[in-house]
Design a protein around this motif. Sequence first.
Motif, mmCIF file in Angstrom:
data_model
loop_
_atom_site.group_PDB
_atom_site.id
_atom_site.type_symbol
_atom_site.label_atom_id
_atom_site.label_comp_id
_atom_site.label_asym_id
_atom_site.label_seq_id
_atom_site.Cartn_x
_atom_site.Cartn_y
_atom_site.Cartn_z
ATOM 1 N N VAL B 66 0.829 -1.207 0.000
ATOM 2 C CA VAL B 66 0.000 0.000 0.000
ATOM 3 C C VAL B 66 0.868 1.264 0.000
ATOM 4 O O VAL B 66 0.448 2.326 0.462
ATOM 5 C CB VAL B 66 -1.010 0.020 1.174
ATOM 6 C CG1 VAL B 66 -2.072 -1.049 0.982
ATOM 7 C CG2 VAL B 66 -0.311 -0.164 2.517
ATOM 8 N N HIS B 67 2.103 1.117 -0.540
ATOM 9 C CA HIS B 67 2.977 2.263 -0.776
ATOM 10 C C HIS B 67 3.412 2.983 0.499
ATOM 11 O O HIS B 67 3.661 4.192 0.483
ATOM 12 C CB HIS B 67 2.315 3.272 -1.733
ATOM 13 C CG HIS B 67 1.552 2.616 -2.858
ATOM 14 N ND1 HIS B 67 2.179 2.091 -3.948
ATOM 15 C CD2 HIS B 67 0.228 2.346 -3.007
ATOM 16 C CE1 HIS B 67 1.262 1.557 -4.748
ATOM 17 N NE2 HIS B 67 0.075 1.697 -4.192
ATOM 18 N N GLY B 68 3.462 2.254 1.617
ATOM 19 C CA GLY B 68 3.884 2.862 2.873
ATOM 20 C C GLY B 68 5.402 2.921 2.972
ATOM 21 O O GLY B 68 6.129 2.264 2.212
ATOM 22 N N ILE B 100 5.151 0.877 10.020
ATOM 23 C CA ILE B 100 4.937 1.466 8.687
ATOM 24 C C ILE B 100 4.305 2.852 8.817
ATOM 25 O O ILE B 100 3.332 3.036 9.553
ATOM 26 C CB ILE B 100 4.023 0.563 7.817
ATOM 27 C CG1 ILE B 100 4.747 -0.745 7.501
ATOM 28 C CG2 ILE B 100 3.655 1.237 6.494
ATOM 29 C CD1 ILE B 100 4.149 -1.929 8.147
ATOM 30 N N ILE B 101 4.839 3.792 8.082
ATOM 31 C CA ILE B 101 4.325 5.162 8.107
ATOM 32 C C ILE B 101 3.746 5.492 6.737
ATOM 33 O O ILE B 101 4.366 5.208 5.716
ATOM 34 C CB ILE B 101 5.475 6.182 8.359
ATOM 35 C CG1 ILE B 101 6.492 5.664 9.375
ATOM 36 C CG2 ILE B 101 4.931 7.558 8.725
ATOM 37 C CD1 ILE B 101 6.076 5.696 10.789
ATOM 38 N N GLY B 102 2.573 6.125 6.735
ATOM 39 C CA GLY B 102 1.996 6.622 5.488
ATOM 40 C C GLY B 102 1.515 5.514 4.566
ATOM 41 O O GLY B 102 1.228 4.403 5.000
ATOM 42 N N ARG B 114 -5.352 8.291 1.893
ATOM 43 C CA ARG B 114 -4.041 8.243 2.543
ATOM 44 C C ARG B 114 -4.102 7.404 3.813
ATOM 45 O O ARG B 114 -5.110 7.387 4.515
ATOM 46 C CB ARG B 114 -3.573 9.662 2.909
ATOM 47 C CG ARG B 114 -3.253 10.548 1.702
ATOM 48 C CD ARG B 114 -3.103 11.990 2.148
ATOM 49 N NE ARG B 114 -4.337 12.433 2.819
ATOM 50 C CZ ARG B 114 -4.387 13.362 3.766
ATOM 51 N NH1 ARG B 114 -3.292 13.963 4.174
ATOM 52 N NH2 ARG B 114 -5.534 13.709 4.327
ATOM 53 N N LEU B 115 -3.015 6.731 4.091
ATOM 54 C CA LEU B 115 -2.931 5.976 5.338
ATOM 55 C C LEU B 115 -2.047 6.756 6.304
ATOM 56 O O LEU B 115 -1.038 7.350 5.901
ATOM 57 C CB LEU B 115 -2.337 4.591 5.082
ATOM 58 C CG LEU B 115 -3.075 3.744 4.044
ATOM 59 C CD1 LEU B 115 -2.379 2.403 3.857
ATOM 60 C CD2 LEU B 115 -4.531 3.521 4.458
ATOM 61 N N ASP B 153 -10.164 10.484 4.792
ATOM 62 C CA ASP B 153 -10.190 10.884 3.381
ATOM 63 C C ASP B 153 -11.390 10.336 2.612
ATOM 64 O O ASP B 153 -11.568 10.647 1.437
ATOM 65 C CB ASP B 153 -8.910 10.399 2.673
ATOM 66 C CG ASP B 153 -7.710 11.276 3.019
ATOM 67 O OD1 ASP B 153 -7.913 12.301 3.700
ATOM 68 O OD2 ASP B 153 -6.591 10.929 2.611
ATOM 69 N N ILE B 154 -12.181 9.495 3.267
ATOM 70 C CA ILE B 154 -13.299 8.852 2.566
ATOM 71 C C ILE B 154 -14.507 9.781 2.573
ATOM 72 O O ILE B 154 -14.858 10.352 3.607
ATOM 73 C CB ILE B 154 -13.600 7.483 3.202
ATOM 74 C CG1 ILE B 154 -12.422 6.550 2.899
ATOM 75 C CG2 ILE B 154 -14.917 6.896 2.697
ATOM 76 C CD1 ILE B 154 -12.397 5.295 3.717
#
Lengths: 92, 470
Positions: B66-68, B100-102, B114-115, B153-154
């Motif tokens: 998830v691109h973290g 994990i960040i972001g 965004r996470l 963000d939803i």
Amino acid sequence: MVTREDVENIALLSKLFVPEEELDSLTQSMQDIINFADEINNAPASDEGFDNINNLSNVFREDVVVPSYPSEEILKNAPEQGEDHFLVRNRA
Amino acid sequence: MKYELVAGFETHIELQTKTKIFCGCTTQFGGEPNTHCCPVCIGLPGTLPVLNREVVRYAIKAGLAVHGEIAEVAKMDRKNYCYPDLAKAYQISQLYAPLIIGGYVELSNGRKIRLHHIHIEEDAGKLIHQHGDTYVDYNRGGVPLIEIVSEPDIRSIDEAKEYVEKLQQVMRYIGISDCKMQEGSMRCDVNISVRPAGSEKLGTRTEIKNMNSITNIAKAMEYEFERQTDLIESGGAVVQETLRYDDATGTTSSMRSKEDAHDYRYFRDPDLVTINVSREEVEALRAELPELPADKCRRYIGEFGLPEKDAQLLTKYRAISEYFDKACEGVKSAKTVANFIIGQIFRRTETESDKEVFAVATTPEQLNELVKLLDSGKIRNNLAKSTLEKMLDSGKGALEFISESDMGGVDEGALLELCKAAIEANPKAVEDFKNGKEKAIKALVGNVMKNSRGKADAVAAEAKIKELIS
């Protein structure tokens, strides 16, 4: 500054009953503990790289199953049990 | 006034490691109560937790998918609360230095959810409430979880559904969890607030706990959106609280009042040492990841020229996409392969769980062979279709059902004979057609196809028949 309310709140979170007459002395004790911790915090020390007393990191187990305990052993110290479960009675 | 929904998710996913996060007990679902337990996971004094290496690896994979950003230094913290589902009265989790960040999850409308971070933690035990008493089973206690915390963000219920589906899909692809919401291996807490459309300021949020199906998530959000909007419109204010959704009544109700709002008093767990993650390890784990569904989908559309809908159906589960990739090797048109899978094979894998496993009698290599026969012009589409049905019934290859004589087309003279025979055999259809029933011609064409064992060209046969009877 530790207040009587802080002590009451901590007692509530810890599910402890604190009698009214002990609140003042407990508040003072708690303040003493915090003061002591502050004293340690203020002690001169380089905080470089200190993480734990043994300076260990990355202590892992491999993902290998070991036999669990029989449920009788697991439940042996339960204050109360029922149908192979730990049993928590409703106190209300 | 028009109101806008704002939501963020906290998603718990059980990792499919063999053992628990801090001890060697099995993570198997179910089992007799309290039989997957040991002194560590029931929190007996004097025991020491030791972190399962595989949990860290799985969580890193989840983060990469998830691109973290994978933290170089991560630590474990204690989250203190007194409730019988935790034997120790604290849960070992991460707050100050999560692994994990972001990261983000991209939706089909192009928006990126965004996470905030992903952390690892232990699951709690299972409580069964009966006649006011509570029965506790610690088999699940200590099963490893990742918690994926999104930013608020939803903006709609459709986005919420897609967000959960996308997470589920990607975590299944990388093989870290089965994400079965009904079995609790994926659970969502939904934070939801409303605000006047166009406003930038966030409203007061409520949190709906432990949602265990996408349908219920949608229903609960819809209810809560209405409830909060009505409240504000009638001059009231939303109270920040934790809610439970009742499936039977379709309503939310308060779980915790403000007086006992949780104060978790997090602090570093002194029993567990720092986790240092080397960049080499991160890259090695990245290399282990399969092609992710979003990338596959883009490739199917871009390289294979598939319609987006087909690409989505074929990438929904990893097993389907791998089948499709194999069946496509060296064929002229991937669309032909897609049509066979979506048109015929999907009819035999009706349920979602069938599709997920995709255990089909015909191997992708066998389908590939069939498509190549079609590509080379040796057989026609009709024959290919009926052959695939036989292949799917039997698990045998195409050549078991297609003889040398079936290959190659039907020549002009033979087609004429076949058409004549069809007309003779179906006087009623001929009559109907002549009386303006266009569809009647199909019966005649069908007869030609049957007698040519699918070899004839259906379009040519139809033209020939029309010529003969009009």
